[in-house]
Design a protein around this motif. Structure first.
Motif, PDB file in Angstrom:
ATOM      1  N   MET A 193      -0.842   9.003  10.986  1.00 40.34           N
ATOM      2  CA  MET A 193      -0.281   7.659  11.172  1.00 40.34           C
ATOM      3  C   MET A 193      -1.396   6.646  11.449  1.00 40.34           C
ATOM      4  SD  MET A 193       2.864   8.337  10.634  1.00 40.34           S
ATOM      5  CE  MET A 193       2.409   9.808   9.690  1.00 40.34           C
ATOM      6  N   ARG A 194      -2.380   7.034  12.229  1.00 36.95           N
ATOM      7  CA  ARG A 194      -3.485   6.129  12.539  1.00 36.95           C
ATOM      8  C   ARG A 194      -4.345   5.875  11.296  1.00 36.95           C
ATOM      9  NH1 ARG A 194      -3.479   9.443  17.532  1.00 36.95           N
ATOM     10  NH2 ARG A 194      -2.600   8.118  19.186  1.00 36.95           N
ATOM     11  N   ALA A 195      -4.514   6.917  10.478  1.00 34.23           N
ATOM     12  CA  ALA A 195      -5.296   6.752   9.250  1.00 34.23           C
ATOM     13  C   ALA A 195      -4.592   5.791   8.292  1.00 34.23           C
ATOM     14  CB  ALA A 195      -5.509   8.112   8.584  1.00 34.23           C
ATOM     15  N   ILE A 196      -3.280   5.885   8.211  1.00 35.89           N
ATOM     16  CA  ILE A 196      -2.511   4.968   7.362  1.00 35.89           C
ATOM     17  C   ILE A 196      -2.648   3.540   7.879  1.00 35.89           C
ATOM     18  CG2 ILE A 196      -0.171   4.320   6.648  1.00 35.89           C
ATOM     19  CD1 ILE A 196       0.501   7.312   6.581  1.00 35.89           C
ATOM     20  N   ALA A 197      -2.523   3.372   9.191  1.00 33.42           N
ATOM     21  CA  ALA A 197      -2.642   2.034   9.778  1.00 33.42           C
ATOM     22  C   ALA A 197      -4.015   1.425   9.506  1.00 33.42           C
ATOM     23  CB  ALA A 197      -2.378   2.100  11.276  1.00 33.42           C
ATOM     24  N   ASP A 198      -5.053   2.246   9.534  1.00 34.79           N
ATOM     25  CA  ASP A 198      -6.411   1.752   9.285  1.00 34.79           C
ATOM     26  C   ASP A 198      -6.569   1.234   7.858  1.00 34.79           C
ATOM     27  OD1 ASP A 198      -7.223   2.310  11.843  1.00 34.79           O
ATOM     28  OD2 ASP A 198      -8.116   4.257  11.346  1.00 34.79           O
ATOM     29  N   LYS A 199      -5.873   1.864   6.918  1.00 35.84           N
ATOM     30  CA  LYS A 199      -6.015   1.492   5.507  1.00 35.84           C
ATOM     31  C   LYS A 199      -5.019   0.403   5.080  1.00 35.84           C
ATOM     32  CE  LYS A 199      -9.223   4.466   4.254  1.00 35.84           C
ATOM     33  NZ  LYS A 199     -10.541   4.015   3.701  1.00 35.84           N
ATOM     34  N   ALA A 200      -3.995   0.178   5.874  1.00 36.55           N
ATOM     35  CA  ALA A 200      -2.927  -0.736   5.479  1.00 36.55           C
ATOM     36  C   ALA A 200      -3.394  -2.191   5.574  1.00 36.55           C
ATOM     37  CB  ALA A 200      -1.699  -0.510   6.355  1.00 36.55           C
TER      38      ALA A 200
ATOM     39  N   ASN B 121       0.864  -1.179   0.000  1.00 37.88           N
ATOM     40  CA  ASN B 121       0.000   0.000   0.000  1.00 37.88           C
ATOM     41  C   ASN B 121       0.900   1.229   0.000  1.00 37.88           C
ATOM     42  OD1 ASN B 121      -2.279  -1.570   2.279  1.00 37.88           O
ATOM     43  ND2 ASN B 121      -2.502  -1.361   0.076  1.00 37.88           N
ATOM     44  N   CYS B 122       0.667   2.137  -0.929  1.00 35.00           N
ATOM     45  CA  CYS B 122       1.491   3.347  -1.040  1.00 35.00           C
ATOM     46  C   CYS B 122       0.698   4.563  -0.576  1.00 35.00           C
ATOM     47  CB  CYS B 122       1.951   3.557  -2.481  1.00 35.00           C
ATOM     48  SG  CYS B 122       2.939   2.200  -3.133  1.00 35.00           S
ATOM     49  N   PHE B 123       1.339   5.438   0.164  1.00 32.44           N
ATOM     50  CA  PHE B 123       0.709   6.649   0.690  1.00 32.44           C
ATOM     51  C   PHE B 123       1.582   7.832   0.286  1.00 32.44           C
ATOM     52  CE2 PHE B 123      -0.585   3.085   3.185  1.00 32.44           C
ATOM     53  CZ  PHE B 123      -1.924   3.318   3.501  1.00 32.44           C
ATOM     54  N   ILE B 124       0.994   8.757  -0.482  1.00 31.75           N
ATOM     55  CA  ILE B 124       1.781   9.880  -0.987  1.00 31.75           C
ATOM     56  C   ILE B 124       1.049  11.195  -0.731  1.00 31.75           C
ATOM     57  CG2 ILE B 124       2.772   8.406  -2.773  1.00 31.75           C
ATOM     58  CD1 ILE B 124       1.087   9.931  -4.817  1.00 31.75           C
ATOM     59  N   PRO B 125       1.772  12.278  -0.479  1.00 29.28           N
ATOM     60  CA  PRO B 125       1.145  13.594  -0.293  1.00 29.28           C
ATOM     61  C   PRO B 125       0.470  14.042  -1.590  1.00 29.28           C
ATOM     62  CG  PRO B 125       3.407  13.596   0.505  1.00 29.28           C
ATOM     63  CD  PRO B 125       3.235  12.336  -0.288  1.00 29.28           C
ATOM     64  N   PHE B 126      -0.666  14.679  -1.460  1.00 27.47           N
ATOM     65  CA  PHE B 126      -1.425  15.096  -2.636  1.00 27.47           C
ATOM     66  C   PHE B 126      -1.915  16.525  -2.476  1.00 27.47           C
ATOM     67  CE2 PHE B 126      -5.564  15.404  -4.920  1.00 27.47           C
ATOM     68  CZ  PHE B 126      -5.103  15.180  -6.215  1.00 27.47           C
ATOM     69  N   ALA B 127      -1.539  17.384  -3.441  1.00 22.22           N
ATOM     70  CA  ALA B 127      -2.022  18.754  -3.478  1.00 22.22           C
ATOM     71  C   ALA B 127      -2.885  18.996  -4.711  1.00 22.22           C
ATOM     72  CB  ALA B 127      -0.857  19.735  -3.460  1.00 22.22           C
ATOM     73  N   GLU B 128      -2.496  18.360  -5.829  1.00 15.08           N
ATOM     74  CA  GLU B 128      -3.256  18.449  -7.061  1.00 15.08           C
ATOM     75  C   GLU B 128      -2.800  17.324  -7.989  1.00 15.08           C
ATOM     76  OE1 GLU B 128      -2.386  22.168  -8.851  1.00 15.08           O
ATOM     77  OE2 GLU B 128      -0.228  21.794  -9.001  1.00 15.08           O
ATOM     78  N   LYS B 129      -3.617  17.060  -8.987  1.00 14.48           N
ATOM     79  CA  LYS B 129      -3.342  15.934  -9.875  1.00 14.48           C
ATOM     80  C   LYS B 129      -1.994  16.077 -10.572  1.00 14.48           C
ATOM     81  CE  LYS B 129      -5.296  13.308 -13.742  1.00 14.48           C
ATOM     82  NZ  LYS B 129      -6.462  13.150 -14.655  1.00 14.48           N
TER      83      LYS B 129
END
Length: 493
Positions: free
Chosen positions: A61-68, A5-13
């Motif tokens: 960090m908790r949101a990432i753990a929930d989705k991982a 699972n990859c988590f990356i910062p997003f500001a715009e497409k």
């Protein structure tokens, strides 16, 4: 098949698209999540948006753990394009599986408008407690280890969430450096090293510093390295000092270590000799192989009886060695106060202020407050550095997290003679301060007494990555040794 699972910062497409495309090209990538602020609109096809307030917050960090829900978590920490070398993601997985590590990070390339430069990082150690430890921008986690660390997090930090997670993870799993160049990204901070080193004490970052201190203090308690301010019986957990050891001719000595500082040494010396005190003091300038006229400039002051010029022409001697020579000199004072050859005392009261603090606070070491200035003494950003987030109760624990103890530094000479400094020219004062604080209180002076001048010839004005890494590796080693000593001391108590 192993999935990530990859988590990356997003500001715009547009900002995230190339990174997303690169991740999607790997068969190992399962899902891509976009970490977006509450006011950010839009998404990218095939990705899921997670709304966060701060990339480094505990809630993130908790949101990432929930989705991982895959085997591994890949967290990217920059808002720029990330590009992996061919099969680099496979390499992360392979090393993760072979080493059974909880977290991995790698050497990489920093891309600037001038091209791509190698950005090697250093190995993580037991004492790598700096909150600004450079892992690069790609953090690769065992998902189960990530979840375990999140479950152990007790606080809800705005800034220190990722730091807290890393400390919690390190208690149960290895953090592994892959010394291979596996990716490239854009270098956002292109300032010289000398312009970066004071970021951690910038007053505007005080809220962040307080959170980081809370996180490392909790970690130290959990691993047995915390030093409490009071004993179980309620008595102070510091050694008391009577200040009656030894027979000293003068109350204080100012020590200036120097090599080739012809542009600044006269100013430094004058700022000492102008001091107004009701006690006797002297000045020791320890000079090692100066060849640019510095030695002759020092001799201009030889008629002042307070001036002691020590010639220390040793090829194998660093600044710590200079300090040891001065501390054991027959004319050393009861207290020794530091002044770097680049810098100056702020006014004629600096020495009195520093010495008075020893008696008022019953401490073996005093750290003052300094003002950042240009070469001509004009204040520059970040201004006055006072470390007000440090407390007498917790300063010695927090000292394991930060990268320096402040200036000027002063020492009770009998303790200095006992502990001694490592014979290095980087981190020597930090090692001494940590060692002293293990048993003694460190005193503080919160009014500015010192001018720290920044100019092109400063020894840390512009260090290359190899030198910076060597310095940081050594300081982490100092922390490791000190942490080991504190844990052992607590076990015996």
């Amino acid at each position: 098949m192993t999935k990530i699972n990859c988590f990356i910062p997003f500001a715009e497409k547009e900002q995230a698209q190339k990174t997303i495309d690169g991740l999607k090209s790997s068969a190992l990538v399962n899902k891509i999540y976009l970490l977006a602020g509450a006011d950010v609109q839009g998404t990218v096809e095939g990705c899921e948006v997670i709304k966060v307030n701060n990339l480094n917050a505990s809630a993130t960090m908790r949101a990432i753990a929930d989705k991982a829900d895959a085997d591994f978590v890949l967290l990217y920490t920059k808002y720029d394009t990330l590009k992996f070398a061919p099969y680099a993601i496979d390499r992360f997985v392979q090393i993760a599986q072979d080493s059974q590590s909880g977290m991995l990070y790698a050497d990489h390339y920093n891309v600037t408008d001038k091209g791509a430069d190698k950005a090697p990082v250093i190995d993580y150690q037991y004492g790598s407690l700096r909150d600004d430890f450079d892992f690069g921008s790609v953090l690769f986690f065992c998902a189960q280890c990530f979840k375990q660390a999140v479950a152990a997090m007790k606080a809800d930090y705005e800034f220190a969430g990722l730091y807290d997670l890393r400390l919690k993870l390190s208690q149960h799993a290895a953090i592994t450096h892959i010394n291979e160049y596996l990716y490239s990204d854009v270098e956002l901070d292109t300032r010289k090293s000398g312009e970066k080193i004071f970021d951690y004490v910038d007053p505007k970052n005080r809220g962040r510093q307080i959170e980081m201190e809370q996180a490392v203090t909790e970690h130290l308690k959990e691993i047995g390295g915390y030093l409490a301010p009071v004993k179980a019986d309620g008595q102070p957990n510091f050694r008391h000092i009577e200040f009656n050891q030894g027979d000293f001719a003068v109350e204080a000595t100012v020590m200036i270590p120097v090599r080739n500082r012809i542009r600044t040494i006269r100013d430094a010396i004058k700022s000492v000799l102008m001091q107004k005190t009701d006690f006797k003091f002297n000045l020791m300038v320890v000079d090692n192989f100066s060849t640019d006229g510095t030695r002759e400039a020092i001799d201009e002051f030889k008629d002042d009886p307070r001036m002691i010029h020590i010639i220390a022409d040793y090829y194998d001697m660093g600044i710590g060695g200079y300090w040891n020579l001065a501390a054991h000199h027959e004319k050393a004072g009861k207290f020794i106060v530091q002044l770097d050859s680049d810098d100056m005392y702020k006014d004629e009261n600096t020495l009195t202020t520093m010495v008075k603090a020893f008696y008022e606070q019953n401490v073996a070491m005093v750290v003052g407050t300094y003002m950042m200035t240009d070469f001509d003494g004009n204040m520059i950003a970040p201004g006055i550095i006072d470390h007000k987030e440090w407390t007498p109760e917790n300063g010695r624990n927090n000292a394991l997290r930060i990268n320096g103890l402040g200036a000027p530094r002063a020492f009770y000479t009998p303790v200095l003679r006992e502990v001694k400094l490592p014979n290095t020219s980087y981190g020597e004062d930090y090692a001494l301060g940590l060692n002293i604080s293990r048993h003694y209180q460190i005193g503080r002076v919160y009014t500015p007494v010192y001018m720290c001048r920044r100019w092109d010839d400063n020894s840390d004005a512009s260090l290359d990555v190899v030198k910076m890494n060597n310095n940081n590796l050594y300081k982490d080693r100092i922390r490791t040794w000190e942490l080991q000593a504190r844990v052992a001391m607590n076990k015996k108590a």
